[in-house]
Design a protein around this motif. Sequence first.
Motif, PDB file in Angstrom:
ATOM      1  N   ASP A 129       1.081  -0.773   0.216  1.00 28.07           N
ATOM      2  CA  ASP A 129       0.092   0.005  -0.437  1.00 28.07           C
ATOM      3  C   ASP A 129       1.024   1.367  -0.026  1.00 28.07           C
ATOM      4  OD1 ASP A 129      -1.916  -1.397  -0.336  1.00 28.07           O
ATOM      5  OD2 ASP A 129      -2.708  -1.442   2.203  1.00 28.07           O
ATOM      6  N   ASP A 130       1.767   1.317   0.444  1.00 30.64           N
ATOM      7  CA  ASP A 130       3.030   2.085   1.010  1.00 30.64           C
ATOM      8  C   ASP A 130       4.457   1.993   0.863  1.00 30.64           C
ATOM      9  OD1 ASP A 130       4.445   4.740   0.510  1.00 30.64           O
ATOM     10  OD2 ASP A 130       3.168   5.616   2.175  1.00 30.64           O
ATOM     11  N   ASP A 133       7.719   2.472   2.872  1.00 26.96           N
ATOM     12  CA  ASP A 133       7.697   1.749   4.043  1.00 26.96           C
ATOM     13  C   ASP A 133       8.120   0.228   4.058  1.00 26.96           C
ATOM     14  OD1 ASP A 133       6.572   4.219   5.733  1.00 26.96           O
ATOM     15  OD2 ASP A 133       4.480   3.534   5.316  1.00 26.96           O
ATOM     16  N   HIS A 146       5.744   9.710  -9.116  1.00 30.63           N
ATOM     17  CA  HIS A 146       5.649   9.055  -7.574  1.00 30.63           C
ATOM     18  C   HIS A 146       4.939   7.822  -8.306  1.00 30.63           C
ATOM     19  CE1 HIS A 146       4.728   9.585  -3.788  1.00 30.63           C
ATOM     20  NE2 HIS A 146       3.335   9.091  -3.952  1.00 30.63           N
ATOM     21  N   ARG A 148       3.086   5.289  -5.465  1.00 34.16           N
ATOM     22  CA  ARG A 148       2.862   4.440  -3.627  1.00 34.16           C
ATOM     23  C   ARG A 148       2.487   3.446  -3.718  1.00 34.16           C
ATOM     24  NH1 ARG A 148      -1.208   4.346  -0.376  1.00 34.16           N
ATOM     25  NH2 ARG A 148      -2.878   5.258  -2.100  1.00 34.16           N
ATOM     26  N   THR A 149       1.564   2.880  -3.924  1.00 31.14           N
ATOM     27  CA  THR A 149       1.059   1.694  -4.173  1.00 31.14           C
ATOM     28  C   THR A 149       2.395   0.213  -5.391  1.00 31.14           C
ATOM     29  OG1 THR A 149      -0.804   1.663  -5.898  1.00 31.14           O
ATOM     30  CG2 THR A 149      -0.579   1.940  -3.415  1.00 31.14           C
ATOM     31  N   GLU A 169      -0.157   1.960  -9.074  1.00 29.56           N
ATOM     32  CA  GLU A 169      -1.096   3.288  -9.100  1.00 29.56           C
ATOM     33  C   GLU A 169      -2.079   2.874  -9.404  1.00 29.56           C
ATOM     34  OE1 GLU A 169      -0.646   6.413  -7.287  1.00 29.56           O
ATOM     35  OE2 GLU A 169       0.997   4.783  -6.099  1.00 29.56           O
ATOM     36  N   PRO A 175      -5.681   1.309  -3.010  1.00 25.70           N
ATOM     37  CA  PRO A 175      -4.241   0.355  -3.158  1.00 25.70           C
ATOM     38  C   PRO A 175      -5.039  -0.819  -3.724  1.00 25.70           C
ATOM     39  CG  PRO A 175      -5.757   0.108  -0.741  1.00 25.70           C
ATOM     40  CD  PRO A 175      -6.392   1.874  -1.711  1.00 25.70           C
TER      41      PRO A 175
END
Length: 453
Positions: A129-130, A133, A146, A148-149, A169, A175
């Motif tokens: 999901d990120d 992280d 960019h 994220r997912t 994305e 997500p």
Amino acid sequence: MSTTPEPPEPPRIDLQLRLDRQLDEIAAQLSELAGAKERLQGLLDAVLAISRETDLSAVLRRIVTTAMDMVGARYGALGVLDESGEFLTEFVTAGLSESERADLAGIEFPRGRGVLGHLIHHPEPLRIDDIADHPASAGFPPGHPHMRTLLGVAVSVRGTIYGDLYLSERRDGQPFDRDDEAMIITLAGAAGIAVENVRLFEQVRDSAEHFQRLLLPTLPDLRPFTGAAVYRPAATPGHLGGDWYDAIWLPDDACAVVIGDVIGHDLRAAAAMAQTRSMLRALLFDRLTPPSSVLHQLDRTLHAITDLPVTTACLARIEPREDGWTLHWSTAGHLPPLLITDHHTEYLHAEPGLPLAVNAEEHRPDHTRPLPLGATVVFFTDGLIEDPARSVDEGLAELAELAAAHVGLPLQQFVNTLADRHPSDGHDDMAILALRVPLGPEPTVTAGGVPPP
């Protein structure tokens, strides 16, 4: 006698509410079933789309774009592993805009570090999901859009990891979920089969082309002429053609050239081509002239001892005369030679005669034409000019224009240019043989047909 009182009826409004809830549940289930059916149909369409491709690069790109469409991803990529299975050797991307590609100009494609490397070393489906992280995250290079997912799935071919499919994305901003993961896992399985199939297609195509080339001769020293030939297979995988050519010096100091096309695109056509070429060589030495007699005897012999498919051919002798050379030829249903002199082009149209394996007793005509010094004669098969979208005459006209524009090139480069820029649609194989007459006077030719150095 006492009676038990009947239970009171539930209020009508309660019954209506329960009925409405049940109808809502049924509607939700039907909607879910419809959605599942739509996803399955989308998956089936995706598998069929991938399986239609017969070029590996096209298959890889189709896998990426199909996966993106299935889950609504903005970005997608497929990384192909090297032989060690440790690093990426190819990285096929989709979804990047022109400006995003420009921002990444000069940046080397990923080799398999960070999150991408995690999937290489741990080939279980990966849903993040990120990205930032994730413990394996190593960040993005400068100019990278960019993201994220991430949804990553390994693609296997015959039980070995071939590469990894990456999606990022979702366009709706959500997500990736379990349904997305299940769909892409299934697609990855079909992708592995498609990759294996196209590899087999390419092996068959390469083997067929190699086999075809082995059947064609390397032109001998044709001095004082310059000779050049080229063969190009059709784009169809596994295509075997019957196009052939040959050129030899004869004992009577004439140079013989031939080009032909056995009808068919299979092993039988290729085998018939090899038989025909070998037999024609023997007949050329035994029956030196005229070309019509050689073709007539070839037709009769092949008819008697083989089951030859219909074949077209053009057989020519370039014969010495006091002040130059004469082209003496006969055709068996083949396209006419193209004569080029000082950038002027002319097709040597003449009575073509019947193709071989039609009527071995039919009369075959002969034709002659003086060859000016420096002239170029081009013999070719119909795969060079045929296109179902236009007439043969249009293809011939375009070839003549192309030949006139490039006849000043060295002869091998000249025939390669004709093959590269051909006016056909490429559905058939093509062969070209060109002979160029010297600019100077005719040299003495030895008795064996080979001019002195």
